[in-house]
Design an enzyme around this catalytic site. Structure first.
Site, PDB file in Angstrom:
ATOM      1  CE  LYS A  73      43.578  36.309  35.543  1.00  0.00           C
ATOM      2  NZ  LYS A  73      43.849  35.659  36.439  1.00  0.00           N
ATOM      3  CE  LYS A 121      39.698  36.080  35.720  1.00  0.00           C
ATOM      4  NZ  LYS A 121      40.936  36.015  36.888  1.00  0.00           N
TER       5      LYS A 121
HETATM    6  C1  PBG Z   1      44.756  35.858  39.740  1.00  0.00           C
HETATM    7  C2  PBG Z   1      42.645  35.710  39.956  1.00  0.00           C
HETATM    8  C3  PBG Z   1      43.124  37.376  39.044  1.00  0.00           C
HETATM    9  C4  PBG Z   1      41.779  37.377  39.310  1.00  0.00           C
HETATM   10  C5  PBG Z   1      41.496  36.416  39.040  1.00  0.00           C
HETATM   11  N1  PBG Z   1      42.797  34.666  39.517  1.00  0.00           N
HETATM   12  C6  PBG Z   1      43.561  39.022  39.129  1.00  0.00           C
HETATM   13  C7  PBG Z   1      44.099  38.951  38.142  1.00  0.00           C
HETATM   14  O1  PBG Z   1      44.805  37.948  37.001  1.00  0.00           O
HETATM   15  O2  PBG Z   1      45.259  40.323  38.294  1.00  0.00           O
HETATM   16  C8  PBG Z   1      40.611  38.284  38.423  1.00  0.00           C
HETATM   17  C9  PBG Z   1      38.839  37.875  39.340  1.00  0.00           C
HETATM   18  C10 PBG Z   1      38.551  39.124  39.321  1.00  0.00           C
HETATM   19  O3  PBG Z   1      38.455  40.754  39.045  1.00  0.00           O
HETATM   20  O4  PBG Z   1      37.102  38.560  40.271  1.00  0.00           O
HETATM   21  N2  PBG Z   1      45.208  35.332  40.935  1.00  0.00           N
END
Ligand code: PBG
Length: 328
Positions: A198, A251
């Site tokens: 991520k 991601k």
């Molecule tokens: C954290 C989380 C995020 C997303 C999914 N889980 C946000 C982040 O890391 O700030 C982002 C998903 C998206 O942008 O669609 N709980």
């Protein structure tokens, strides 16, 4: 044969008609691959459209159930839930409350629509007053104390009936901490889908509106990955698999298709790609301006993600794509 007719290789032959094109098509989108993200809020009869994400709503549990009946009737097999609690605090206690927003939503969903797969996002950022994914000590987002809370959170999701838990924090050791807690409590059959690679991405902007999880200071670069790194993504994925992840996620998706491809090539586990909020909002915004053909671009993006090697796709387009696939 006229003189000028050459006999060189003609790759266009197989593109001349739609039946020929469909006969040799290599990648086919399938409804079975989609996971639809949903945001659940306290209250009743609440259906707030997220300004930056047209077609995406914050839903109270009663509305969530309605939405999930529709999701199921469209043939989408799974949803992933994000919770926005009534109140937030330093330690994100709403995240690991057996009667918290996500836990209550999961219980209702499993009761009303048992056939729909319910995945829960395991993170603290929606629940902490500072908006960070873990515990803060002397301005550091501390690792080990945070993963203990994530394991506690995952257990409350398991007890509520979640079908898969999905830790999205990127702290070290969280998968093994969660696996251990789940196993010790009898949930040895509950799969973990880890957000394994991520990245610290600008594409999460609209999500942070939807989930009210923008950090109040600083950013997430001390735990999420640097967008410039690929080798490191492979180390992250290897570590998560080693710790017991059943499905690994990359991601965002669009700017990281090389990572999806490499992860798929190197590890023999199911790979999920999360096409995040910013990817969705860009397409919606351009389409609204009449600059692109929304359905065509959506299809192209989702097909590209699958072609890169994703087995599963988390996307806010899941409903739109299902409708499109059904009318084909
Ligand atoms: C954290 C989380 C995020 C997303 C999914 N889980 C946000 C982040 O890391 O700030 C982002 C998903 C998206 O942008 O669609 N709980």
């Amino acid at each position: 044969m006229p003189d000028q007719q050459k006999t060189f290789k003609r790759l266009r032959r197989l593109r001349m008609t739609e039946p020929l094109r469909s006969l040799i098509r290599e990648t086919e989108l399938s409804l079975n691959d989609f996971i639809y993200p949903l945001f659940v809020v306290p209250g009743r009869k609440i259906r707030n459209e997220v300004t930056s994400m047209p077609g995406v709503f914050q839903l109270s549990i009663d509305e969530l159930i309605k939405e999930c009946f529709e999701v199921q009737s469209l043939g989408i097999p799974a949803v992933i839930l994000f919770g926005i609690p009534e109140t937030k605090d330093e330690l994100g206690s709403g995240a690991y409350d057996d009667h918290g927003i996500v836990q209550t939503a999961v219980r209702s969903l499993k009761k009303e629509i048992p056939g729909l797969l319910v995945i829960t996002d395991v993170c603290l950022c929606e629940y902490t007053s500072h908006g960070h994914c873990g515990v803060i000590r002397n301005e550091e987002i501390v690792n080990d104390e945070s993963i203990a809370l994530l394991a506690k959170e995952a257990l409350t999701h398991a007890r509520a009936g979640a079908d898969i838990v999905a830790p999205s924090d990127m702290f070290d050791g969280r998968v093994s901490a969660i696996r251990k807690t789940l196993d010790e409590n009898g949930f040895y059959n509950l799969p973990i889908m880890s957000y394994a690679a991520k990245y610290a991405s600008g594409f999460y902007g609209p999500f942070r509106d939807a989930a009210q999880s923008t950090p109040q200071f600083g950013d997430r670069r001390s735990h999420q990955m640097d967008p410039a790194n690929a080798e490191e993504a492979l180390r992250e994925v290897a570590a998560d698999i080693d710790e017991g992840a059943d499905i690994v996620m990359v991601k965002p998706a669009l700017a990281y298709l090389d990572i999806v491809r490499r992860v798929k090539g190197e590890f023999h586990v199911p790979v999920a790609a999360y096409s995040v909020s910013g990817e969705y909002s860009m397409v919606k915004a351009a389409a609204r301006n009449g600059w692109i053909d929304e359905e065509r671009v959506m299809t192209e993006i989702l097909t590209g993600i699958k072609r890169a090697g994703a087995d599963l796709i988390l996307t806010y387009f899941a409903k739109d794509a299902a409708k499109m696939l059904r009318k084909k």
